[in-house]
Design an enzyme around this catalytic site. Sequence first.
Site, PDB file in Angstrom:
ATOM      1  N   GLU A  39       5.273  -3.851  12.497  1.00 34.00           N
ATOM      2  CA  GLU A  39       5.699  -2.302  12.484  1.00 34.00           C
ATOM      3  C   GLU A  39       6.990  -2.071  13.102  1.00 34.00           C
ATOM      4  OE1 GLU A  39       3.898  -0.440  10.322  1.00 34.00           O
ATOM      5  OE2 GLU A  39       2.078  -0.919  11.209  1.00 34.00           O
ATOM      6  N   HIS A  40       7.681  -1.108  12.367  1.00 33.17           N
ATOM      7  CA  HIS A  40       9.052  -0.589  12.621  1.00 33.17           C
ATOM      8  C   HIS A  40       9.959  -2.077  12.708  1.00 33.17           C
ATOM      9  CE1 HIS A  40       8.211   3.647  13.463  1.00 33.17           C
ATOM     10  NE2 HIS A  40       7.395   3.300  13.766  1.00 33.17           N
ATOM     11  N   THR A  41       9.683  -3.013  11.626  1.00 30.04           N
ATOM     12  CA  THR A  41      10.645  -4.211  11.608  1.00 30.04           C
ATOM     13  C   THR A  41      11.276  -4.103  10.443  1.00 30.04           C
ATOM     14  OG1 THR A  41       8.429  -5.305  10.981  1.00 30.04           O
ATOM     15  CG2 THR A  41       9.197  -5.610  13.115  1.00 30.04           C
ATOM     16  N   ALA A 151      -2.989  10.051   5.935  1.00 30.60           N
ATOM     17  CA  ALA A 151      -3.547   9.048   6.868  1.00 30.60           C
ATOM     18  C   ALA A 151      -2.658   8.010   6.928  1.00 30.60           C
ATOM     19  CB  ALA A 151      -4.918   8.441   6.202  1.00 30.60           C
ATOM     20  N   GLY A 152      -1.734   7.956   6.729  1.00 27.65           N
ATOM     21  CA  GLY A 152      -0.708   6.722   6.919  1.00 27.65           C
ATOM     22  C   GLY A 152      -1.150   5.577   6.102  1.00 27.65           C
ATOM     23  N   LEU A 153      -1.699   5.667   5.052  1.00 31.42           N
ATOM     24  CA  LEU A 153      -2.069   4.554   4.172  1.00 31.42           C
ATOM     25  C   LEU A 153      -1.103   4.524   3.158  1.00 31.42           C
ATOM     26  CD1 LEU A 153      -5.902   4.628   4.524  1.00 31.42           C
ATOM     27  CD2 LEU A 153      -4.326   3.406   5.897  1.00 31.42           C
ATOM     28  N   SER A 156       1.818   8.452  -0.801  1.00 27.77           N
ATOM     29  CA  SER A 156       3.001   8.645  -1.626  1.00 27.77           C
ATOM     30  C   SER A 156       3.518   7.531  -2.088  1.00 27.77           C
ATOM     31  CB  SER A 156       3.877   9.559  -0.718  1.00 27.77           C
ATOM     32  OG  SER A 156       4.200   9.035   0.604  1.00 27.77           O
ATOM     33  N   GLU A 188      12.509   7.194  -2.458  1.00 28.84           N
ATOM     34  CA  GLU A 188      11.974   7.674  -1.335  1.00 28.84           C
ATOM     35  C   GLU A 188      13.111   7.943  -0.426  1.00 28.84           C
ATOM     36  OE1 GLU A 188       8.833   8.355  -0.782  1.00 28.84           O
ATOM     37  OE2 GLU A 188       8.807   8.839   1.365  1.00 28.84           O
ATOM     38  N   ASP A 200       6.040  -0.486   2.450  1.00 26.24           N
ATOM     39  CA  ASP A 200       4.810   0.339   1.931  1.00 26.24           C
ATOM     40  C   ASP A 200       4.944  -0.075   0.162  1.00 26.24           C
ATOM     41  OD1 ASP A 200       4.335   1.240   4.080  1.00 26.24           O
ATOM     42  OD2 ASP A 200       5.765   2.990   3.925  1.00 26.24           O
TER      43      ASP A 200
HETATM   44  C1  GLA Z   1       6.430   3.964   7.520  1.00 26.73           C
HETATM   45  C2  GLA Z   1       7.497   3.381   6.597  1.00 26.73           C
HETATM   46  C3  GLA Z   1       7.666   2.005   6.642  1.00 26.73           C
HETATM   47  C4  GLA Z   1       7.628   1.299   7.848  1.00 26.73           C
HETATM   48  C5  GLA Z   1       6.613   1.851   8.732  1.00 26.73           C
HETATM   49  C6  GLA Z   1       6.627   1.402  10.093  1.00 26.73           C
HETATM   50  O1  GLA Z   1       5.010   3.682   6.905  1.00 26.73           O
HETATM   51  O2  GLA Z   1       7.311   4.014   5.437  1.00 26.73           O
HETATM   52  O3  GLA Z   1       8.673   1.801   5.801  1.00 26.73           O
HETATM   53  O4  GLA Z   1       8.866   1.519   8.402  1.00 26.73           O
HETATM   54  O5  GLA Z   1       6.483   3.495   8.649  1.00 26.73           O
HETATM   55  O6  GLA Z   1       6.487  -0.105  10.172  1.00 26.73           O
END
Ligand code: GLA
Length: 412
Positions: A39-41, A151-153, A156, A188, A200
């Site tokens: 995550e955030h990589t 929901a962060g899934l 979009s 995006e 994503d």
């Molecule tokens: C969101 C962003 C992704 C990613 C994550 C964190 O989902 O769309 O590109 O950076 O945050 O890992």
Amino acid sequence: MSTATAPTETHLRSEFEALFGYSPLGCFRAPGRVNLIGEHTDYNNGFVLPIAIDRAVYVAIGRRSQTHYSSHDAGSATPPRCEESVRIVSDHRDERGERLTDQFAAEELVPGTLRGWLSHPAGVVDEIAKTTGTTVGGIDLYIESTVPVGAGLSSSHALEVAVLIALDDVYGLGLDDREKVLLTQRAENDFVGAPTGIVDQAASVMTEAGHALFLDCRDLRTRQIPFDLDAEELRLLVIDTRVSHSHSESGYGDRRRTCEEAAAILGAASLRELDEAVDLAPLTEEQRRRLRHVFSENARVLDTVELLEGHGGEGRSIRGIGELLLASHNSLAHDYEVSCTELDVAVAAAMSAGAIGARMIGGGFGGSAIALVDVAGADQIGETVMSAFAEHGYRAPDVFTVSAGKGAGRID
Ligand code: GLA
């Protein structure tokens, strides 16, 4: 626990016909994602390991001829401004219970000017023109989704991918997977204006069913990693906290900027180019913490892949990744500071009820957490999380299971 039933092709076709008055050319689906770890990589050119989930955005697409256009009023869709407009109807309802309906003309699109859901398909149409020289027009789209919004899934991004593969097919653009991923990312970043990475879109386009996608975001090299929850009698729970804190967009942009600035101070193009032994003295304490997360998270992705592939000599083990999931959460909460109290409560409650591992996923400041659980304990863990939310006075979360579904494609 909530469930979602995928619409059939017959259903999508008949809805399209009722709306637009003619038969669609085809139906397509693009899944949302759960990032197992990493995550955030992605925007730091690092490693990620998402699965495509068994929830998706569905699109029926048609190309109207002059006859169709003049002899129908397109049901509830408003008449087009011009023959060449793109009309979109989404089954997602507004506050009055009406389907979302809109349209735009490709030539009129200006990056950064559209807000909300329409900006995603419009961004794809704009990027298709810039990348391939094809002006999309005279197109009708009907959309349904089983990916919960907010929901962060990646609902979009799934919408962007679904619209892109539908248009790729209808116009014969011949884009390969890599080009699809990069095009939707530009939609995006450049059109919608969100500075997100690539995990994503890649998860939605490139993942094979029953696998996680090991992606090196530096060169987009991939490896499909077996991820069979049933074989180990496991379930993956999603806990949608149903909160999105107001600083989620600015917080994401801040983190990205901090990493880029730190890399520049250390003379590197990205954090990936740095060795962990690099002298961090020139950095602020905050920058060092952010780097500690990125370095340790990249290492956790590699360790997770090793366990899932069974290189440790003890055979494949999903069960073995629990500690890494929890370590990822703690690193995101303390070093990267992108968690929130609802996510922390979800993770702590799941772990206290016997989860094997749990962590927040996605950008953070709300959205969802995941919990890896034994089949036998899944209901109990879900109930414990619900009770913990009630005790804290939080709105009830939505808890459901996901499995590793297949990547985007045509529905036949
Ligand atoms: C969101 C962003 C992704 C990613 C994550 C964190 O989902 O769309 O590109 O950076 O945050 O890992």
